[in-house]
Design a protein around this motif. Structure first.
Motif, short mmCIF file in Angstrom:
data_model
loop_
_atom_site.label_atom_id
_atom_site.label_comp_id
_atom_site.label_asym_id
_atom_site.label_seq_id
_atom_site.Cartn_x
_atom_site.Cartn_y
_atom_site.Cartn_z
N LEU A 1 44.89 48.74 27.92
CA LEU A 1 45.26 47.87 29.03
C LEU A 1 44.01 47.08 29.40
O LEU A 1 42.98 47.66 29.75
N MET A 2 44.08 45.73 29.33
CA MET A 2 42.89 44.90 29.52
C MET A 2 43.16 43.70 30.40
O MET A 2 44.29 43.20 30.46
N GLN A 3 42.09 43.23 31.05
CA GLN A 3 42.10 41.95 31.72
C GLN A 3 40.71 41.33 31.60
O GLN A 3 39.71 42.04 31.66
N GLY A 4 40.67 39.99 31.48
CA GLY A 4 39.41 39.30 31.19
C GLY A 4 38.95 38.36 32.26
O GLY A 4 38.74 37.17 31.99
N ALA A 5 38.79 38.86 33.51
CA ALA A 5 38.27 38.05 34.61
C ALA A 5 39.17 36.82 34.78
O ALA A 5 40.39 36.94 34.91
N SER A 6 38.62 35.61 34.78
CA SER A 6 39.40 34.38 35.00
C SER A 6 38.53 33.18 34.65
O SER A 6 37.35 33.30 34.34
#
Length: 565
Positions: free
Chosen positions: A305-310
């Motif tokens: 599960l990942m997210q890359g800031a914005s």
């Protein structure tokens, strides 16, 4: 009706093509099972928001694993890192997790975000989720950016023609009001003959997140049900390796290192942990945060599960292996990391030309001087939830609404998209703070309703936790907040210009149209008895800054905090 037929036809065509692909691969020679797995690299970014140039303020940096911060972002560097990361793997797929445009920087927004679509085309995006901001200007404008054609009022302002996106934009839970799909729910790419599926969802509460009219004629269904239904469909057609692009807000303790993961601290986990085990990798968005986690799926198998800031500051990378015989993704051979888009490599030259051209075209307006600052106006919040920038915007809206009887102004933190930094403030910087073009409305509210609005800053969720959205108040409004009290009874001693608010009294409150329509869950605003249009939020802020130049940050002591959460 023509749009609905086209979407239905596209869904049917996708299903037919998958059926044909499945029939072709049945009965492959046994020797294929002896071959090594197929290596594939998933790349993803999220919440670009038309950021062709590096963002300003706190969003100009990214926290690294060692806790240090580094400057990051910018389309030319993002494209360069994508090329570099692709070159390190025999096969790769590039996804965006939504909010590609909307709330965009001036160099994109001045041309109805056509430069951003060109950027995504040049980068070779394979598929994108639809975020809530893709609908900021309504479904018809979303379709134009997807399919091409000149703007119906302004024409083609960036180039003579506009071809639209050459990649699919997906949302499995986006429907028309009659239940027909409003866009494709999934896409499939083939790597050495093996189908790789990608599903996307957007927030189920999107109707409360977009500007007035943005969701007209649309329905946003339950995300988990849409994911599981679509995963079953892909499995039926023989697609065993599946990624999910989940455009959904998350909450992470910002004191943690980027790769530290506490499942209880995340709103996303309610969907992410329960999503079908047929989904192998999950990329999230909308929270503008970074993390790289592994949690068990409902079958107990590890899942990334990942997210890359914005704003183009991180590319999330997941390297996987896929069994040629079963076409399953081998979870135990998965590795992942977040690549920070630093400025330590040469920018992509073609993208740099695109960015420079957009900047030059928008430059004359963008560089116009507005005001001077004595100190930066930032969105950094105090213990009360106030910020210098938020309070300044609220004061500006009160000033603009005074001629229409406004006594109080409130503004939502989500409507402030950048900080104001530096000595000299330009139009482009102010635009970046408030890019939505929201109208200002002066509402007539009873004192009891004003209290209800303030109580709605604390919104219970189904898992027992509480979402907190503190509205920035104008200097005329003060009150006391107790986070340890029961939700619905946390606000007391409300005063307007020093006088206690009477439940039966009548008050004039200036807010942007988004809040007036009940956005961000503040539906108490919708019970107003009268509304008067008071101009545009951006114009109000520009006037306020110019009149007060050089501007000092306002005090952040309008909300008194007692007790402990």
């Amino acid at each position: 009706m023509r749009h609905r037929v086209a979407v239905r036809s596209a869904v049917v065509a996708a299903a037919v093509s998958l059926t044909l692909a499945t029939s072709v691969t049945v009965g492959l020679p046994d020797v294929q099972a002896q071959e090594p797995p197929v290596s594939l690299r998933f790349l993803a970014f999220n919440d670009l928001h038309g950021s062709l140039t590096p963002p300003l303020g706190v969003r100009s940096e990214v926290k690294q694993a060692d806790g240090s911060r580094v400057s990051a972002g910018g389309a030319a560097y993002l494209a360069a890192y994508v090329d570099q990361l692709r070159g390190q793997s025999p096969h790769s797929l590039l996804y965006s997790v939504g909010d590609n445009w909307g709330s965009s920087a001036l160099e994109s927004a001045a041309f109805h975000d056509e430069p951003t679509v060109q950027l995504l085309n040049r980068m070779g995006v394979d598929a994108s989720a639809i975020g809530n901001h893709e609908l900021d200007e309504g479904y018809a404008e979303f379709l134009r950016l997807q399919r091409g054609g000149c703007h119906p009022m302004d024409g083609c302002r960036f180039d003579d023609t506009f071809e639209g996106a050459n990649f699919p934009l997906l949302a499995a839970n986006l429907q028309f009001e009659d239940g027909a799909p409003a866009t494709l729910p999934f896409a499939v790419n083939y790597v050495e003959g093996i189908p790789i599926g990608v599903i996307a969802t957007m927030p189920a509460d999107t109707a409360h997140m977009v500007t007035s009219g943005g969701a007209d004629g649309l329905r946003f269904t339950d995300e988990l049900a849409a994911v599981n239904r679509t995963a079953d469909l892909l499995d039926f057609f023989g697609v065993r390796a599946v990624a999910l692009l989940m455009h959904r807000e998350t909450e992470v303790d910002q004191d943690n290192r980027p790769d530290e993961c506490d499942v209880e601290s995340r709103r996303t986990h309610d969907v992410a942990l329960r999503a079908s085990p047929k989904v192998d990798v999950i990329f999230t968005a909308d929270g503008h945060q970074q993390y790289n986690c592994t949690f068990p799926d409902p079958a107990g198998n590890p899942r990334v599960l990942m997210q890359g800031a914005s704003h183009g500051r991180i590319v999330s990378v997941v390297d996987v292996a896929i069994d040629r015989a079963t076409r399953d993704l081998l979870r135990d051979r998965t590795s992942s990391f977040n690549q920070v888009v630093t400025h330590g490599i040469p920018p992509d030259p073609d993208t740099r030309l695109l960015v420079d051209r957009a900047g030059e075209r928008a430059g004359e307006v963008s560089r116009t001087w507005v005001a001077s600052l004595q100190h930066d106006l930032t969105r950094e919040t105090t213990a009360s939830g106030e910020s210098p920038l938020g309070n300044a915007v609220a004061d500006a809206q009160l000033a603009a609404g005074t001629a229409f009887g406004a006594q109080v102004a409130l503004t939502n933190p989500g409507g402030l998209r950048a900080d104001l930094v530096g000595d000299a403030v330009t139009y482009g910087q102010v635009y970046a703070v408030q890019p939505f073009g929201n109208s200002l409305e002066v509402l007539t509210l009873p004192g009891a309703t004003l209290r209800s609005v303030l109580e709605q800053q604390f919104q219970p969720r189904g898992d027992g936790s509480v979402t907190e959205r503190i509205l920035s108040p104008s200097s005329s409004l003060t009150y006391t907040m107790d986070r340890s009290a029961t939700v619905g009874d946390r606000i007391s001693d409300i005063r307007v210009n020093g006088e206690p608010v009477s439940p039966e009294g009548v008050y004039r409150v200036a807010v942007n149209r988004f809040l007036a329509d009940g956005g961000d869950g503040f539906d108490a605003f919708r019970t107003h008895t009268e509304a008067v249009h008071a101009g545009c939020d951006l114009d109000a802020f520009i006037t306020y800054l110019g009149a007060g130049s050089p501007v000092s940050p306002p005090r952040t002591d309008r909300i008194a905090v007692v007790g402990r959460p």
